[in-house]
Design a protein around this motif. Structure first.
Motif, PDB file in Angstrom:
ATOM      1  N   SER A   1      14.723  13.365  19.949  1.00 16.22           N
ATOM      2  CA  SER A   1      14.476  12.888  21.672  1.00 16.22           C
ATOM      3  C   SER A   1      14.198  11.541  21.600  1.00 16.22           C
ATOM      4  N   GLU A   2      13.416  11.011  20.451  1.00 16.81           N
ATOM      5  CA  GLU A   2      13.131   9.524  20.312  1.00 16.81           C
ATOM      6  C   GLU A   2      14.520   8.880  20.211  1.00 16.81           C
ATOM      7  N   ALA A   3      15.333   9.131  19.419  1.00 11.93           N
ATOM      8  CA  ALA A   3      16.650   8.632  19.428  1.00 11.93           C
ATOM      9  C   ALA A   3      17.360   8.537  20.546  1.00 11.93           C
ATOM     10  N   TYR A   4      17.300   9.632  21.457  1.00 11.97           N
ATOM     11  CA  TYR A   4      17.936   9.792  22.789  1.00 11.97           C
ATOM     12  C   TYR A   4      17.316   8.778  23.950  1.00 11.97           C
ATOM     13  N   LEU A   5      16.008   8.608  23.703  1.00 15.00           N
ATOM     14  CA  LEU A   5      15.252   7.469  24.387  1.00 15.00           C
ATOM     15  C   LEU A   5      15.731   6.096  23.987  1.00 15.00           C
ATOM     16  N   GLN A   6      15.844   5.820  22.653  1.00 10.76           N
ATOM     17  CA  GLN A   6      15.985   4.514  22.385  1.00 10.76           C
ATOM     18  C   GLN A   6      17.449   4.357  22.735  1.00 10.76           C
ATOM     19  N   ASN A   7      18.408   5.229  22.614  1.00 12.56           N
ATOM     20  CA  ASN A   7      19.773   4.751  22.921  1.00 12.56           C
ATOM     21  C   ASN A   7      20.224   4.954  24.383  1.00 12.56           C
ATOM     22  N   GLU A   8      19.571   6.041  25.018  1.00 13.70           N
ATOM     23  CA  GLU A   8      19.869   6.271  26.588  1.00 13.70           C
ATOM     24  C   GLU A   8      18.896   5.520  27.663  1.00 13.70           C
ATOM     25  N   LYS A   9      17.726   5.435  26.966  1.00 12.84           N
ATOM     26  CA  LYS A   9      16.719   5.028  28.077  1.00 12.84           C
ATOM     27  C   LYS A   9      16.182   5.881  28.987  1.00 12.84           C
ATOM     28  N   ARG A  10      16.304   7.367  28.369  1.00 15.50           N
ATOM     29  CA  ARG A  10      15.923   8.236  29.357  1.00 15.50           C
ATOM     30  C   ARG A  10      15.362   9.234  28.544  1.00 15.50           C
ATOM     31  N   TYR A  11      14.279   9.964  29.001  1.00 13.89           N
ATOM     32  CA  TYR A  11      13.514  11.073  28.379  1.00 13.89           C
ATOM     33  C   TYR A  11      14.143  12.152  28.258  1.00 13.89           C
ATOM     34  N   ASN A  12      14.123  12.977  27.513  1.00 11.44           N
ATOM     35  CA  ASN A  12      14.465  14.535  27.019  1.00 11.44           C
ATOM     36  C   ASN A  12      13.570  15.536  27.340  1.00 11.44           C
ATOM     37  N   TYR A  13      13.794  16.373  28.612  1.00  4.72           N
ATOM     38  CA  TYR A  13      12.632  17.473  29.114  1.00  4.72           C
ATOM     39  C   TYR A  13      13.535  18.702  28.477  1.00  4.72           C
ATOM     40  N   THR A  14      12.438  19.849  28.285  1.00  2.15           N
ATOM     41  CA  THR A  14      12.808  21.012  28.085  1.00  2.15           C
ATOM     42  C   THR A  14      12.236  21.940  29.260  1.00  2.15           C
ATOM     43  N   THR A  15      12.994  22.433  30.104  1.00  2.00           N
ATOM     44  CA  THR A  15      12.538  23.169  31.312  1.00  2.00           C
ATOM     45  C   THR A  15      12.519  24.430  30.693  1.00  2.00           C
ATOM     46  N   PRO A  16      11.642  25.366  31.275  1.00  2.00           N
ATOM     47  CA  PRO A  16      11.485  26.877  30.995  1.00  2.00           C
ATOM     48  C   PRO A  16      13.028  27.391  31.259  1.00  2.00           C
ATOM     49  N   LYS A  17      13.494  27.117  32.212  1.00  4.70           N
ATOM     50  CA  LYS A  17      14.903  27.884  32.487  1.00  4.70           C
ATOM     51  C   LYS A  17      15.846  27.443  31.164  1.00  4.70           C
ATOM     52  N   SER A  18      15.754  26.195  30.991  1.00  7.68           N
ATOM     53  CA  SER A  18      16.770  25.553  29.680  1.00  7.68           C
ATOM     54  C   SER A  18      16.294  26.473  28.452  1.00  7.68           C
ATOM     55  N   PHE A  19      15.112  26.543  28.135  1.00  4.07           N
ATOM     56  CA  PHE A  19      14.684  27.125  26.831  1.00  4.07           C
ATOM     57  C   PHE A  19      15.117  28.864  26.687  1.00  4.07           C
ATOM     58  N   LEU A  20      14.848  29.510  28.115  1.00  2.27           N
ATOM     59  CA  LEU A  20      15.449  30.877  28.071  1.00  2.27           C
ATOM     60  C   LEU A  20      16.988  30.891  28.102  1.00  2.27           C
ATOM     61  N   GLU A  21      17.610  29.954  28.339  1.00  2.12           N
ATOM     62  CA  GLU A  21      19.333  29.748  28.131  1.00  2.12           C
ATOM     63  C   GLU A  21      19.190  29.600  26.716  1.00  2.12           C
ATOM     64  N   GLN A  22      18.527  28.704  26.218  1.00  6.96           N
ATOM     65  CA  GLN A  22      18.729  28.286  24.720  1.00  6.96           C
ATOM     66  C   GLN A  22      18.412  29.748  23.959  1.00  6.96           C
ATOM     67  N   ILE A  23      17.646  30.608  24.265  1.00  6.91           N
ATOM     68  CA  ILE A  23      17.295  31.916  23.581  1.00  6.91           C
ATOM     69  C   ILE A  23      18.395  32.812  23.874  1.00  6.91           C
ATOM     70  N   ASP A  24      18.884  32.957  25.106  1.00  5.79           N
ATOM     71  CA  ASP A  24      19.932  33.672  25.172  1.00  5.79           C
ATOM     72  C   ASP A  24      21.052  33.354  24.448  1.00  5.79           C
ATOM     73  N   LEU A  25      21.474  32.163  24.327  1.00 10.14           N
ATOM     74  CA  LEU A  25      22.583  31.543  23.775  1.00 10.14           C
ATOM     75  C   LEU A  25      22.284  32.020  22.175  1.00 10.14           C
ATOM     76  N   TYR A  26      21.185  31.773  21.646  1.00 11.31           N
ATOM     77  CA  TYR A  26      21.092  32.246  20.318  1.00 11.31           C
ATOM     78  C   TYR A  26      21.181  33.689  19.953  1.00 11.31           C
ATOM     79  N   SER A  27      20.632  34.433  20.927  1.00 10.73           N
ATOM     80  CA  SER A  27      20.856  35.767  20.909  1.00 10.73           C
ATOM     81  C   SER A  27      22.230  36.258  20.799  1.00 10.73           C
ATOM     82  N   LYS A  28      23.055  35.686  21.893  1.00 12.82           N
ATOM     83  CA  LYS A  28      24.842  35.931  21.549  1.00 12.82           C
ATOM     84  C   LYS A  28      25.248  35.561  20.620  1.00 12.82           C
TER      85      LYS A  28
END
Length: 72
Positions: A2-29
């Motif tokens: 996230s820090e590297a992303y902030l340095q390069n893109e000048k944007r913050y990286n956020y993890t929303t509950p929906k994206s977190f659940l999607e990551q769990i679903d992807l991992y499960s699959k």
């Protein structure tokens, strides 16, 4: 990362509950797919070993038959 992303893109990286659940679903699959693939490979290996064993036994039998035929 996230820090590297902030340095390069000048944007913050956020993890929303929906994206977190999607990551769990992807991992499960992915886990399910890999487990299925490993089980298939295990079955395939066991079948191959069984064939090798039976072929070895047949070769030994044929060697015995050939030895008897050579004597006669």
């Amino acid at each position: 990362m996230s820090e590297a992303y902030l340095q390069n893109e000048k944007r913050y990286n956020y993890t929303t509950p929906k994206s977190f659940l999607e990551q769990i679903d992807l991992y499960s699959k992915l886990l399910t797919d890999k487990t299925t693939q490993v089980k298939h490979n295990i079955t395939r290996l066991e079948n191959g070993l069984t064939k090798l064993t039976s072929t070895s036994e047949e070769v030994d039998g044929l060697k015995d038959v050939l030895a008897v035929q050579e004597v006669n």
